[in-house]
Motif scaffolding. Structure first.
Motif, PDB file in Angstrom:
ATOM      1  N   UNK A 168       0.808  -1.229   0.000  1.00 35.10           N
ATOM      2  CA  UNK A 168       0.000   0.000   0.000  1.00 35.10           C
ATOM      3  C   UNK A 168       0.835   1.270   0.000  1.00 35.10           C
ATOM      4  N   UNK A 169       2.133   1.143  -0.041  1.00 33.64           N
ATOM      5  CA  UNK A 169       2.974   2.328   0.130  1.00 33.64           C
ATOM      6  C   UNK A 169       2.941   3.276  -1.064  1.00 33.64           C
ATOM      7  N   UNK A 170       2.541   2.792  -2.221  1.00 32.13           N
ATOM      8  CA  UNK A 170       2.405   3.681  -3.381  1.00 32.13           C
ATOM      9  C   UNK A 170       0.980   4.203  -3.526  1.00 32.13           C
ATOM     10  N   UNK A 171       0.112   3.892  -2.545  1.00 33.29           N
ATOM     11  CA  UNK A 171      -1.256   4.408  -2.540  1.00 33.29           C
ATOM     12  C   UNK A 171      -1.339   5.480  -1.457  1.00 33.29           C
ATOM     13  N   UNK A 172      -0.644   6.572  -1.669  1.00 36.78           N
ATOM     14  CA  UNK A 172      -0.509   7.608  -0.651  1.00 36.78           C
ATOM     15  C   UNK A 172      -1.703   8.555  -0.638  1.00 36.78           C
ATOM     16  N   UNK A 173      -2.096   8.967   0.567  1.00 39.05           N
ATOM     17  CA  UNK A 173      -3.103  10.016   0.713  1.00 39.05           C
ATOM     18  C   UNK A 173      -2.400  11.351   0.499  1.00 39.05           C
ATOM     19  N   UNK A 174      -2.849  12.120  -0.470  1.00 38.81           N
ATOM     20  CA  UNK A 174      -2.153  13.359  -0.819  1.00 38.81           C
ATOM     21  C   UNK A 174      -2.673  14.530  -0.007  1.00 38.81           C
ATOM     22  N   UNK A 175      -1.754  15.402   0.387  1.00 41.51           N
ATOM     23  CA  UNK A 175      -2.123  16.642   1.062  1.00 41.51           C
ATOM     24  C   UNK A 175      -2.233  17.760   0.033  1.00 41.51           C
ATOM     25  N   UNK A 176      -2.737  18.918   0.464  1.00 42.87           N
ATOM     26  CA  UNK A 176      -2.808  20.067  -0.438  1.00 42.87           C
ATOM     27  C   UNK A 176      -1.414  20.503  -0.880  1.00 42.87           C
ATOM     28  N   UNK A 177      -0.443  20.402   0.027  1.00 48.76           N
ATOM     29  CA  UNK A 177       0.936  20.741  -0.330  1.00 48.76           C
ATOM     30  C   UNK A 177       1.476  19.773  -1.375  1.00 48.76           C
ATOM     31  N   UNK A 178       1.134  18.492  -1.226  1.00 50.51           N
ATOM     32  CA  UNK A 178       1.535  17.514  -2.239  1.00 50.51           C
ATOM     33  C   UNK A 178       0.974  17.899  -3.606  1.00 50.51           C
ATOM     34  N   UNK A 179      -0.246  18.436  -3.620  1.00 47.69           N
ATOM     35  CA  UNK A 179      -0.851  18.847  -4.884  1.00 47.69           C
ATOM     36  C   UNK A 179      -0.023  19.886  -5.601  1.00 47.69           C
ATOM     37  N   UNK A 180       0.492  20.873  -4.861  1.00 46.62           N
ATOM     38  CA  UNK A 180       1.362  21.887  -5.471  1.00 46.62           C
ATOM     39  C   UNK A 180       2.633  21.257  -6.026  1.00 46.62           C
ATOM     40  N   UNK A 198       6.535  11.896  -7.380  1.00 50.37           N
ATOM     41  CA  UNK A 198       5.681  11.133  -6.469  1.00 50.37           C
ATOM     42  C   UNK A 198       6.510  10.099  -5.714  1.00 50.37           C
ATOM     43  N   UNK A 199       7.376   9.399  -6.431  1.00 48.81           N
ATOM     44  CA  UNK A 199       8.207   8.366  -5.804  1.00 48.81           C
ATOM     45  C   UNK A 199       9.249   8.969  -4.861  1.00 48.81           C
ATOM     46  N   UNK A 200       9.966  10.002  -5.354  1.00 52.73           N
ATOM     47  CA  UNK A 200      11.115  10.523  -4.606  1.00 52.73           C
ATOM     48  C   UNK A 200      10.731  11.486  -3.489  1.00 52.73           C
ATOM     49  N   UNK A 201       9.668  12.241  -3.679  1.00 53.86           N
ATOM     50  CA  UNK A 201       9.352  13.308  -2.721  1.00 53.86           C
ATOM     51  C   UNK A 201       8.167  12.980  -1.811  1.00 53.86           C
ATOM     52  N   UNK A 202       7.388  11.969  -2.185  1.00 51.32           N
ATOM     53  CA  UNK A 202       6.203  11.638  -1.372  1.00 51.32           C
ATOM     54  C   UNK A 202       6.316  10.236  -0.785  1.00 51.32           C
ATOM     55  N   UNK A 203       6.557   9.235  -1.631  1.00 50.26           N
ATOM     56  CA  UNK A 203       6.579   7.856  -1.136  1.00 50.26           C
ATOM     57  C   UNK A 203       7.822   7.580  -0.301  1.00 50.26           C
ATOM     58  N   UNK A 204       8.988   7.835  -0.851  1.00 49.59           N
ATOM     59  CA  UNK A 204      10.224   7.450  -0.175  1.00 49.59           C
ATOM     60  C   UNK A 204      10.402   8.126   1.183  1.00 49.59           C
ATOM     61  N   UNK A 205      10.118   9.426   1.340  1.00 44.32           N
ATOM     62  CA  UNK A 205      10.275  10.029   2.684  1.00 44.32           C
ATOM     63  C   UNK A 205       9.355   9.408   3.733  1.00 44.32           C
ATOM     64  N   UNK A 206       8.112   9.104   3.371  1.00 41.33           N
ATOM     65  CA  UNK A 206       7.205   8.511   4.358  1.00 41.33           C
ATOM     66  C   UNK A 206       7.635   7.096   4.715  1.00 41.33           C
ATOM     67  N   UNK A 336      10.810  -0.373  -3.892  1.00 45.89           N
ATOM     68  CA  UNK A 336      10.436  -0.597  -2.497  1.00 45.89           C
ATOM     69  C   UNK A 336      10.901  -1.973  -2.019  1.00 45.89           C
ATOM     70  N   UNK A 337      10.875  -2.968  -2.900  1.00 45.03           N
ATOM     71  CA  UNK A 337      11.428  -4.278  -2.530  1.00 45.03           C
ATOM     72  C   UNK A 337      12.906  -4.146  -2.183  1.00 45.03           C
ATOM     73  N   UNK A 338      13.643  -3.390  -2.989  1.00 42.00           N
ATOM     74  CA  UNK A 338      15.067  -3.204  -2.723  1.00 42.00           C
ATOM     75  C   UNK A 338      15.279  -2.399  -1.438  1.00 42.00           C
ATOM     76  N   UNK A 339      14.425  -1.421  -1.175  1.00 39.87           N
ATOM     77  CA  UNK A 339      14.519  -0.645   0.067  1.00 39.87           C
ATOM     78  C   UNK A 339      14.380  -1.556   1.279  1.00 39.87           C
ATOM     79  N   UNK A 340      13.430  -2.476   1.243  1.00 42.43           N
ATOM     80  CA  UNK A 340      13.227  -3.393   2.366  1.00 42.43           C
ATOM     81  C   UNK A 340      14.402  -4.355   2.518  1.00 42.43           C
TER      82      UNK A 340
END
Length: 679
Positions: A168-180, A198-206, A336-340
């Motif tokens: 589920x890690x690539x099914x992120x709930x987006x914020x208004x800031x993410x929209x910008x 989306x991958x580098x700035x939203x998924x990976x940090x979380x 994400x598999x490689x990250x784990x």
């Protein structure tokens, strides 16, 4: 409260000021400022005073910390384990399984779960009472949900954390800031830029924050950690037809669809190398944003015996759908598999890589027998998973536990484990699980052979025939399915009730139009029952071809719903069943919002035969035809050629993201207001 005229006038004036595009941007900016000043309502770290963990509360007991269920909300409760009380661990080592729906055992939960199978394996390996497994997985859990559970583990006296998550890690709930952020990426780099940000700035940090939380909690609590790398059903899962490719610039869309048709034809002729060349050209046109070239390429490479190449192609197909702001089934990406894997290695944690564990020994590709759908495991898959995790848990136990260890026989990847305990599922329960899998696969537009695999497996198991007959009756009744005895018979089984009840109204409408009822009847060797769930008005014999259909734009793009159906594919397909052969009348109200400059006429087909031309039209147009109807009938709307401006689409999508709305990320070939058949 009385509202005076001056207040009404001021409100009208404000509405007028905000009614244009500039006003929408101003309103969105105000909302972003307000949201930024609002403190988080659900901090990740649990305070010592907060004893809640999921639907339970941690309380002291005579044998240590206990968990007592506290939720009164059945909708929330069905997402967690059906356990009212977890007793203290006494002298056992407590193993907490934290994860998403795969860890819950979706489609078999609550009768069989990975945690339950793991408990059996550990009892077999180390002796009953040596370990206590606690199921803390949650269906639909996001990264923050997992972080909250992990943060609560110290107060639960957990000795071993098993982390089974990532789908589920690539099914992120987006914020208004993410929209910008995403609006800037789409404006500057198109869909490729959008996916990268989306991958580098939203998924990976979380994800990184979650893994730091795991590391911190494990270190402070002295916990053993086992990291499970999820796998995807690469061999069997087929991308849904609705999502083929997004909006491409210029003539690239027409060329892409032309190449796709050629590639599929070449595969049908077994011209594998030619098909691969065509798929490579498709991928160049879509910048790797479509799952279809990789899927077709993998089929050709498998036929040529290049299983490693097929895996790479199918992984690219799986990953292509992520980051495009489109709804898709849960999946773990290669990154994400490689990250784990790297996280486990760097921290010297136990590692169970399901890419290896679930692979067929002859090909190294994931064995479909281990899956119920795209990522959820069958009982066979759960057994393989639990055995591998149990080995890691016992191997990492303190020296005092060494004397209690036993060994299970070594097994090649993908093989069976003689000597390992069988899962607790009764044959009838496992059969129902396969029937639910057939429903789930049909819902997602999977091929007939997949439905046949699961229905055949159900019928081979003892007690599978009666629930299969109940399912067929439920899908083909002419009264609301939820009101039938067949539905009640199915919901006698806890896992069927859990899966079907939330979808009792919509599911039969959608599933009745798939191949599922026909395949059920064929494998049961019974005549197809008359009627189709909720599709016909018994008095007027009117069949609504849009009933139960998911609007492509609203469902996949998660955009605002509309009063008409938007088709994201060049061909809209539907089906209906007639009570007896005869004549029927089909009424179609349609329009084409993006006609080509040099249009090619579309066509309406009934049972594969030409019924009427469909000229392009920006305004609503009605077409009425009469045709011969047989028992089972198909309708195809082949849209006139379309040319949607990529630059205009990008501008509209960027504006939507900046103003807090979901853009329509798919092309719209045509729109349907009404499609009805009168028998």
């Amino acid at each position: 409260m009385t509202i005076d005229k001056d207040s009404i006038d001021r409100a009208d004036h404000l509405a007028a000021l905000l009614s244009d595009e500039r006003g929408a941007q101003i309103l969105a900016a105000v909302q972003k400022v307000a949201r930024a000043r609002t403190p988080a309502t659900a901090p990740v770290a649990s305070s010592p005073e907060d004893r809640r963990v999921g639907v339970w509360e941690a309380v002291p007991g005579p044998a240590g910390c206990e968990l007592i269920a506290r939720t009164a909300d059945p909708q929330t409760g069905r997402l967690w384990a059906d356990v009212e009380r977890v007793p203290g661990k006494a002298g056992a080592r407590r193993v907490a399984v934290v994860g998403e729906s795969t860890a819950r055992g979706y489609l078999l939960d609550p009768v069989v779960t990975p945690t339950g199978v793991l408990q059996q394996q550990l009892d077999h390996m180390a002796g009953a009472g040596s370990y206590q497994c606690v199921d803390l997985a949650r269906t639909g859990a996001g990264v923050l949900d997992l972080a909250r559970v992990v943060s609560a583990l110290p107060q639960l006296e957990v000795d071993v954390l098993v982390l089974l998550a990532g789908n589920n890690w690539s099914l992120q709930q987006l914020s208004l800031t993410d929209g910008d952020l995403l609006a800037d990426a789409l404006a500057e780099g198109g869909v490729a830029g959008l996916r990268a940000v989306f991958e580098d700035r939203i998924v990976r940090p979380t994800v990184a924050a979650l893994l730091r939380r795991v590391q911190s909690v494990a270190r402070s609590g002295g916990m053993q950690v086992v990291v499970v790398v999820p796998e995807f059903n690469l061999v069997e899962w087929t991308p849904e037809e609705t999502w083929s490719v997004g909006v491409l610039p210029g003539e690239r869309s027409t060329e892409w669809h032309r190449l796709g048709a050629l590639a599929r034809a070449e595969i049908g002729k077994r011209h594998w190398q030619r098909a691969i060349e065509l798929c490579d050209r498709m991928a160049e046109l879509d910048d790797g944003s479509s799952p279809e070239p990789g899927r077709l390429r993998g089929l050709a490479l498998t036929a040529l015996g290049d299983h490693a190449g097929a895996r790479r192609s199918w992984e690219a197909s799986r990953d292509a759908v992520t980051g495009q702001l489109l709804a898709h089934t849960p999946r773990v990406t290669a990154r994400l598999q490689e990250t784990l894997r790297r996280f486990a290695a760097e921290n010297e944690y136990g590692l169970v890589d399901l890419r290896r564990e679930l692979a067929a020994p002859d090909s190294g590709l994931p064995d479909p027998a281990h899956f119920l759908d795209y990522c959820h495991l069958s009982t066979a898959g759960m057994t393989v998973l639990a055995h591998a995790v149990a080995e890691q848990v016992v191997a990492g136990a303190p020296p005092a536990s060494e004397n209690s260890r036993q060994s299970l026989p070594s097994v090649p990847a993908g093989g069976s484990r003689s000597g390992a305990p069988a899962t607790a599922a009764a044959p009838e329960q496992e059969a129902v699980g396969h029937l639910l899998a057939a429903c789930h696969n049909a819902w997602h537009g999977q091929p007939e052979e997949t439905l046949r695999r699961h229905i055949s497996a159900a019928l081979r198991l003892g007690g599978g025939r009666e629930p299969a007959e109940s399912l067929l009756g439920w899908l083909t009744t002419s009264i609301p399915g939820w009101a039938t005895g067949r539905f009640s018979d199915l919901c006698y089984f806890p896992h069927a009730e859990r899966y079907l009840s939330p979808n009792a109204v919509r599911a039969p409408l959608t599933l009745a139009r798939t191949a599922l009822p026909r395949v059920l009847a064929e494998l049961l060797a019974v005549p197809m029952p008359q009627g189709a769930a909720g599709t016909a008005d018994e008095q007027h014999d009117v069949i609504d071809l849009l009933a139960g259909r998911r609007d492509d734009a609203a469902e996949l793009s998660q955009a605002a719903r509309s009063s008409f159906f938007r088709s994201a594919t060049p061909v809209f397909r539907a089906g209906f069943r007639a009570k007896a052969p005869g004549r029927c009348r089909l009424d179609l109200h349609y329009r084409t919002p993006h006609p080509a400059r040099t249009p090619v006429l579309g066509r309406l087909e009934v049972n594969g035969q030409f019924a009427a031309p469909l000229p392009p039209s920006r305004t609503w147009t009605k077409v009425t035809v009469t045709a011969d109807a047989r028992d089972l009938n198909s309708v195809a709307v082949r849209w006139p050629s379309a040319e949607q401006s990529e630059s205009a689409w990008r501008e509209e999508s960027v504006h939507a993201l900046r103003t807090g709305r979901s853009p329509v990320m798919l092309p719209v070939f045509g729109e349907i207001f009404r499609a009805q058949v009168r028998l």
